[in-house]
Design a protein around this motif. Structure first.
Motif, PDB file in Angstrom:
ATOM      1  N   GLY A  92       0.802  -1.234   0.000  1.00 24.49           N
ATOM      2  CA  GLY A  92       0.000   0.000   0.000  1.00 24.49           C
ATOM      3  C   GLY A  92       0.829   1.274   0.000  1.00 24.49           C
ATOM      4  N   LYS A  93       2.117   1.227   0.285  1.00 26.18           N
ATOM      5  CA  LYS A  93       2.904   2.467   0.363  1.00 26.18           C
ATOM      6  C   LYS A  93       4.076   2.458  -0.610  1.00 26.18           C
ATOM      7  CE  LYS A  93       2.273   3.174   5.302  1.00 26.18           C
ATOM      8  NZ  LYS A  93       2.968   2.983   6.569  1.00 26.18           N
ATOM      9  N   VAL A  94       4.090   1.490  -1.510  1.00 22.62           N
ATOM     10  CA  VAL A  94       5.233   1.367  -2.420  1.00 22.62           C
ATOM     11  C   VAL A  94       4.798   1.727  -3.835  1.00 22.62           C
ATOM     12  CG1 VAL A  94       6.967  -0.222  -3.374  1.00 22.62           C
ATOM     13  CG2 VAL A  94       6.223  -0.470  -0.996  1.00 22.62           C
ATOM     14  N   VAL A  95       5.579   2.613  -4.468  1.00 23.67           N
ATOM     15  CA  VAL A  95       5.279   3.029  -5.840  1.00 23.67           C
ATOM     16  C   VAL A  95       6.519   2.768  -6.687  1.00 23.67           C
ATOM     17  CG1 VAL A  95       4.852   5.046  -7.302  1.00 23.67           C
ATOM     18  CG2 VAL A  95       3.656   4.818  -5.116  1.00 23.67           C
ATOM     19  N   PHE A  96       6.358   2.111  -7.812  1.00 19.53           N
ATOM     20  CA  PHE A  96       7.471   1.921  -8.742  1.00 19.53           C
ATOM     21  C   PHE A  96       7.444   3.055  -9.764  1.00 19.53           C
ATOM     22  CE2 PHE A  96       6.891  -2.912  -8.109  1.00 19.53           C
ATOM     23  CZ  PHE A  96       7.735  -2.895  -7.017  1.00 19.53           C
ATOM     24  N   ALA A  97       8.572   3.709  -9.981  1.00 19.68           N
ATOM     25  CA  ALA A  97       8.589   4.845 -10.898  1.00 19.68           C
ATOM     26  C   ALA A  97       9.800   4.768 -11.810  1.00 19.68           C
ATOM     27  CB  ALA A  97       8.625   6.158 -10.113  1.00 19.68           C
ATOM     28  N   GLY A  98       9.677   5.367 -12.995  1.00 20.25           N
ATOM     29  CA  GLY A  98      10.810   5.493 -13.910  1.00 20.25           C
ATOM     30  C   GLY A  98      11.011   4.255 -14.760  1.00 20.25           C
ATOM     31  N   ARG A  99      12.016   4.352 -15.599  1.00 18.10           N
ATOM     32  CA  ARG A  99      12.283   3.304 -16.582  1.00 18.10           C
ATOM     33  C   ARG A  99      12.702   1.995 -15.922  1.00 18.10           C
ATOM     34  NH1 ARG A  99      16.981   2.073 -19.305  1.00 18.10           N
ATOM     35  NH2 ARG A  99      17.953   3.591 -17.966  1.00 18.10           N
ATOM     36  N   LEU A 100      13.602   2.061 -14.947  1.00 19.40           N
ATOM     37  CA  LEU A 100      14.049   0.826 -14.306  1.00 19.40           C
ATOM     38  C   LEU A 100      13.024   0.339 -13.291  1.00 19.40           C
ATOM     39  CD1 LEU A 100      17.874   1.536 -13.869  1.00 19.40           C
ATOM     40  CD2 LEU A 100      16.729   0.181 -15.625  1.00 19.40           C
ATOM     41  N   GLY A 101      12.456   1.282 -12.521  1.00 15.94           N
ATOM     42  CA  GLY A 101      11.438   0.917 -11.527  1.00 15.94           C
ATOM     43  C   GLY A 101      10.213   0.317 -12.198  1.00 15.94           C
ATOM     44  N   GLY A 102       9.809   0.880 -13.337  1.00 12.43           N
ATOM     45  CA  GLY A 102       8.632   0.383 -14.063  1.00 12.43           C
ATOM     46  C   GLY A 102       8.954  -0.832 -14.906  1.00 12.43           C
ATOM     47  N   TYR A 103      10.245  -1.154 -15.014  1.00  6.90           N
ATOM     48  CA  TYR A 103      10.734  -2.295 -15.790  1.00  6.90           C
ATOM     49  C   TYR A 103      10.196  -2.283 -17.227  1.00  6.90           C
ATOM     50  CZ  TYR A 103      13.156  -6.720 -16.180  1.00  6.90           C
ATOM     51  OH  TYR A 103      14.056  -7.695 -16.532  1.00  6.90           O
ATOM     52  N   LYS A 104      10.265  -1.069 -17.832  1.00  8.48           N
ATOM     53  CA  LYS A 104       9.796  -0.911 -19.214  1.00  8.48           C
ATOM     54  C   LYS A 104      10.871  -0.168 -19.982  1.00  8.48           C
ATOM     55  CE  LYS A 104       4.825  -0.705 -18.546  1.00  8.48           C
ATOM     56  NZ  LYS A 104       4.703  -0.569 -17.080  1.00  8.48           N
ATOM     57  N   TYR A 105      10.960  -0.443 -21.281  1.00  7.35           N
ATOM     58  CA  TYR A 105      11.880   0.328 -22.094  1.00  7.35           C
ATOM     59  C   TYR A 105      11.206   1.652 -22.462  1.00  7.35           C
ATOM     60  CZ  TYR A 105      15.280   2.199 -25.002  1.00  7.35           C
ATOM     61  OH  TYR A 105      16.215   3.071 -25.469  1.00  7.35           O
ATOM     62  N   TYR A 106      11.595   2.738 -21.829  1.00 13.30           N
ATOM     63  CA  TYR A 106      11.059   4.058 -22.163  1.00 13.30           C
ATOM     64  C   TYR A 106      12.112   4.870 -22.896  1.00 13.30           C
ATOM     65  CZ  TYR A 106       7.413   3.747 -18.473  1.00 13.30           C
ATOM     66  OH  TYR A 106       6.347   3.420 -17.690  1.00 13.30           O
ATOM     67  N   ASP A 107      11.743   5.553 -23.981  1.00 10.16           N
ATOM     68  CA  ASP A 107      12.542   6.673 -24.466  1.00 10.16           C
ATOM     69  C   ASP A 107      12.189   7.866 -23.588  1.00 10.16           C
ATOM     70  OD1 ASP A 107      14.198   5.676 -26.435  1.00 10.16           O
ATOM     71  OD2 ASP A 107      12.649   5.779 -27.979  1.00 10.16           O
ATOM     72  N   MET A 108      12.875   8.997 -23.785  1.00  4.28           N
ATOM     73  CA  MET A 108      12.665  10.164 -22.912  1.00  4.28           C
ATOM     74  C   MET A 108      11.199  10.619 -22.884  1.00  4.28           C
ATOM     75  SD  MET A 108      15.286  10.950 -21.212  1.00  4.28           S
ATOM     76  CE  MET A 108      14.341  12.190 -20.411  1.00  4.28           C
ATOM     77  N   ASP A 109      10.552  10.650 -24.072  1.00  6.74           N
ATOM     78  CA  ASP A 109       9.165  11.153 -24.109  1.00  6.74           C
ATOM     79  C   ASP A 109       8.244  10.256 -23.284  1.00  6.74           C
ATOM     80  OD1 ASP A 109       9.705   9.191 -26.084  1.00  6.74           O
ATOM     81  OD2 ASP A 109       7.919   9.754 -27.214  1.00  6.74           O
ATOM     82  N   LYS A 110       8.457   8.940 -23.378  1.00 10.88           N
ATOM     83  CA  LYS A 110       7.614   8.001 -22.618  1.00 10.88           C
ATOM     84  C   LYS A 110       7.944   8.082 -21.120  1.00 10.88           C
ATOM     85  CE  LYS A 110       5.545   5.929 -26.142  1.00 10.88           C
ATOM     86  NZ  LYS A 110       5.131   7.069 -26.942  1.00 10.88           N
ATOM     87  N   ALA A 111       9.218   8.324 -20.783  1.00  3.49           N
ATOM     88  CA  ALA A 111       9.614   8.452 -19.374  1.00  3.49           C
ATOM     89  C   ALA A 111       8.880   9.649 -18.748  1.00  3.49           C
ATOM     90  CB  ALA A 111      11.116   8.625 -19.244  1.00  3.49           C
ATOM     91  N   LEU A 112       8.805  10.752 -19.514  1.00  3.99           N
ATOM     92  CA  LEU A 112       8.110  11.946 -18.993  1.00  3.99           C
ATOM     93  C   LEU A 112       6.611  11.697 -18.878  1.00  3.99           C
ATOM     94  CD1 LEU A 112      10.077  14.701 -20.903  1.00  3.99           C
ATOM     95  CD2 LEU A 112      10.094  14.267 -18.454  1.00  3.99           C
ATOM     96  N   ASP A 113       6.010  11.092 -19.921  1.00  3.20           N
ATOM     97  CA  ASP A 113       4.574  10.779 -19.870  1.00  3.20           C
ATOM     98  C   ASP A 113       4.251   9.947 -18.632  1.00  3.20           C
ATOM     99  OD1 ASP A 113       3.792  12.050 -22.141  1.00  3.20           O
ATOM    100  OD2 ASP A 113       3.751  10.263 -23.418  1.00  3.20           O
ATOM    101  N   ALA A 114       5.083   8.907 -18.394  1.00  2.53           N
ATOM    102  CA  ALA A 114       4.829   7.995 -17.275  1.00  2.53           C
ATOM    103  C   ALA A 114       4.963   8.744 -15.946  1.00  2.53           C
ATOM    104  CB  ALA A 114       5.790   6.816 -17.333  1.00  2.53           C
ATOM    105  N   ALA A 115       5.939   9.674 -15.850  1.00  2.21           N
ATOM    106  CA  ALA A 115       6.135  10.432 -14.605  1.00  2.21           C
ATOM    107  C   ALA A 115       4.931  11.358 -14.364  1.00  2.21           C
ATOM    108  CB  ALA A 115       7.427  11.246 -14.690  1.00  2.21           C
ATOM    109  N   PHE A 116       4.457  12.018 -15.429  1.00  2.00           N
ATOM    110  CA  PHE A 116       3.294  12.907 -15.277  1.00  2.00           C
ATOM    111  C   PHE A 116       2.057  12.098 -14.853  1.00  2.00           C
ATOM    112  CE2 PHE A 116       5.126  16.099 -18.604  1.00  2.00           C
ATOM    113  CZ  PHE A 116       6.009  16.573 -17.642  1.00  2.00           C
ATOM    114  N   ASP A 117       1.884  10.917 -15.477  1.00  2.00           N
ATOM    115  CA  ASP A 117       0.732  10.065 -15.119  1.00  2.00           C
ATOM    116  C   ASP A 117       0.801   9.656 -13.650  1.00  2.00           C
ATOM    117  OD1 ASP A 117      -0.198  10.192 -17.667  1.00  2.00           O
ATOM    118  OD2 ASP A 117       0.424   8.155 -18.251  1.00  2.00           O
ATOM    119  N   LEU A 118       2.018   9.314 -13.206  1.00  3.09           N
ATOM    120  CA  LEU A 118       2.195   8.870 -11.818  1.00  3.09           C
ATOM    121  C   LEU A 118       1.856   9.991 -10.834  1.00  3.09           C
ATOM    122  CD1 LEU A 118       3.307   6.499 -10.025  1.00  3.09           C
ATOM    123  CD2 LEU A 118       5.455   7.747 -10.006  1.00  3.09           C
ATOM    124  N   VAL A 119       2.317  11.210 -11.150  1.00  6.27           N
ATOM    125  CA  VAL A 119       2.037  12.358 -10.277  1.00  6.27           C
ATOM    126  C   VAL A 119       0.525  12.593 -10.209  1.00  6.27           C
ATOM    127  CG1 VAL A 119       2.262  14.877 -10.094  1.00  6.27           C
ATOM    128  CG2 VAL A 119       4.266  13.477 -10.564  1.00  6.27           C
TER     129      VAL A 119
END
Ligand code: FAD
Length: 128
Positions: A92-119
């Motif tokens: 309940g208190k753990v959030v995975f964030a970013g390319r390595l935390g999300g375990y996904k291959y993100y380019d920069m644009d996708k990394a930013l999209d994912a960060a904005f979605d998380l916020v």
């Protein structure tokens, strides 16, 4: 159990020529070329020095303690990651964030999209 990653080895060299490849980044996909990419740094900034610095990127195996660069999204690792995600949700208190935390291959644009979605999801703040 540990998630697996791919790593890289970088080899940097100063070459006594003004221009090596005419471009900041050139990818190499041929099986008989051992590196996958050459970066020629001066072309990012339009440098006009008489010499040039290049970095060759070679694929490298990853082991715990090494630098992870890319996730390996195969069946074994995807299923292991899904189990970690489930564990995190039950905490309940753990959030995975970013390319390595999300375990996904993100380019920069996708990394930013994912960060904005998380916020937006976690803090309720929409970022356009
Ligand atoms: C070799 C390589 C080449 C790439 N080339 C391109 C490209 O040409 N174009 C493109 O669009 N994208 C490229 N990417 C992808 C792009 O770099 C990433 O998508 C982006 O940097 C991901 O941002 P991030 O914030 O998710 O993760 P990162 O940039 O990896 O940032 C994660 C940060 O978290 C820190 N950290 C890790 N663990 C912890 C911890 N336990 N506690 C505190 N801090 C921690 C790390 O030190 C790091 O500073 C490339 C990626 C790699 C690896």
């Amino acid at each position: 159990m540990t998630l697996e990653y791919r790593s890289l080895r970088f080899e940097t060299e100063v070459l006594p020529e003004e221009n090596h490849q005419g471009n900041a980044v050139v990818n190499y996909t041929e099986a008989d070329i051992p590196y996958t990419r050459i970066i020629e740094h001066k072309h990012f900034e339009f440098g006009d020095q008489p010499s040039t610095v290049v970095t060759r990127e070679y694929p490298a195996n990853w082991a715990p303690g090494g630098e992870p660069y890319y996730p390996i999204n195969d069946e074994r690792n995807s299923s292991l990651y899904a189990q970690y995600e489930q564990m995190a949700q039950s905490e309940g208190k753990v959030v995975f964030a970013g390319r390595l935390g999300g375990y996904k291959y993100y380019d920069m644009d996708k990394a930013l999209d994912a960060a904005f979605d998380l916020v937006e999801r976690e803090l309720g703040v929409a970022i356009d």
